[in-house]
Design an enzyme around this catalytic site. Structure first.
Site, short mmCIF file in Angstrom:
data_model
loop_
_atom_site.label_atom_id
_atom_site.label_comp_id
_atom_site.label_asym_id
_atom_site.label_seq_id
_atom_site.Cartn_x
_atom_site.Cartn_y
_atom_site.Cartn_z
N GLY A 1 -9.85 7.83 3.92
CA GLY A 1 -9.14 8.05 5.20
C GLY A 1 -9.50 7.10 6.32
N PHE B 1 -6.39 1.53 5.60
CA PHE B 1 -5.08 1.26 6.22
C PHE B 1 -4.13 2.46 6.03
CE2 PHE B 1 -1.02 -1.28 5.04
CZ PHE B 1 -0.42 -0.99 6.25
N LEU B 2 -3.84 2.79 4.78
CA LEU B 2 -2.91 3.89 4.53
C LEU B 2 -3.54 5.24 4.90
CD1 LEU B 2 -0.29 5.09 3.36
CD2 LEU B 2 -1.43 5.11 1.11
N TYR C 1 -7.07 -4.12 -11.86
CA TYR C 1 -6.58 -3.23 -10.80
C TYR C 1 -5.39 -2.43 -11.33
CZ TYR C 1 -4.21 -1.80 -6.45
OH TYR C 1 -3.59 -1.07 -5.46
N LYS D 1 -5.51 1.59 -12.05
CA LYS D 1 -4.62 2.46 -11.26
C LYS D 1 -3.75 3.28 -12.22
CE LYS D 1 -3.99 2.54 -7.26
NZ LYS D 1 -4.67 3.33 -6.20
N GLY E 1 4.25 -3.05 -2.06
CA GLY E 1 3.42 -3.61 -0.98
C GLY E 1 3.65 -2.85 0.32
N ILE E 2 2.57 -2.53 1.01
CA ILE E 2 2.68 -1.75 2.25
C ILE E 2 2.37 -2.68 3.43
CG2 ILE E 2 1.86 0.29 3.48
CD1 ILE E 2 0.69 1.30 0.80
#
Ligand code: NAD
Length: 240
Positions: A9, A12-13, A137, A141, A166-167
């Protein structure tokens, strides 16, 4: 009212999810390796996802009923770190979640895990994960996502996984944002790679957050045996 724990937390997200939960008045706590934010209304727990005692303690002490699992090493971290955090850490979370009071888990997966370097047009979640993933990665994931989905409905836990592409958005310290800002500052705005035909997906962070919170709200309704139509869920979650 549900209580939320955002694992990762301070990232970024994760931080943007925390802000959205605070904005709608939901009780929220954070579990992360490092505390990077200080808010009176947020309870912070520092610890490693792979540590069952620290993690179980955070779930129990926060009283969290809904968990968001956004923690992950970056794409270019060592292979061993990808396995340790994404695979072992996610297993640890699944082992301690419901024993400490959690009912629902929303896992942040990645659209990258089905990318095999070829074109991917008009596809959806039915596309299988490649046998030889492009990177550790992507591979880890994918393993974590499978673990999370297999745990759905077991030991009183409901789970869901979301695969963002992509965010981009304001709190991005490591992704595309800083690179673009640097290029603009240095006047490098006229460089073109390729023929300008390539398509790639990017999602604004608020939309990814919205998807996470909608998923959490839906799982919460399911734990109470309430069946709502899609329009009702949307209007309950984001009235304005
Ligand atoms: P981020 O690095 O900003 O945030 C990740 C957070 O997780 C950090 O605060 C970090 O300290 C924490 N963390 C890492 N390892 C941990 C551990 N062992 N224990 C506890 N906390 C730990 O990353 P982000 O861009 O916010 O990404 C969030 C999630 O979204 C990740 O799961 C990532 O795989 C996924 N994702 C990101 C993108 C993107 O473009 N940023 C795209 C698709 C999916």
């Amino acid at each position: 009212m549900e209580t939320y724990l955002v694992i990762g937390g301070c990232g970024f997200l994760g931080r943007t999810i925390v802000q959205a939960l605070l904005a709608r008045g939901s009780p929220v706590a954070v579990f992360d390796l490092v505390q990077r934010y200080f808010d009176e209304k947020v309870q912070y727990f520092t610890g490693d996802l792979t540590d069952p005692i620290a993690l179980g303690d955070a779930i129990k002490k926060s009283g969290a009923t809904i968990l968001f699992h956004t923690a992950s090493p970056h794409y270019d971290a060592p292979v061993a770190v990808h396995y340790k955090v994404n695979v072992d850490g996610t297993k640890t979370l699944l082992e301690v979640a419901s024993a400490n009071g959690a009912k629902c888990l929303v896992y942040t997966s990645s659209a990258g895990l089905i990318f095999n370097s070829g074109d991917a047009r008009d596809i959806d979640e039915r596309v299988p994960i490649p046998e030889n993933p492009l990177s550790s990665y992507n591979k880890t994931k994918g393993i974590a996502e499978e673990l999370v989905l297999e745990a759905n409905g077991k030991n009183g836990l409901l789970t869901v996984a979301i695969r963002p592409s992509g965010i981009y958005g304001p709190l991005d310290q490591q992704g595309m944002g800083p690179g673009i800002a640097k290029a603009v500052r240095e006047g490098q705005t006229k460089v073109q790679v390729g023929s300008n035909n390539n398509l790639t997906d990017w999602t604004y962070v608020d939309n990814v957050v919205k998807a996470h919170i909608l998923a959490a709200d839906r799982l919460s309704e399911c734990t109470r045996g309430i069946k709502l139509k899609r329009e009702e869920i949307m209007s309950k979650s984001f009235r304005n």
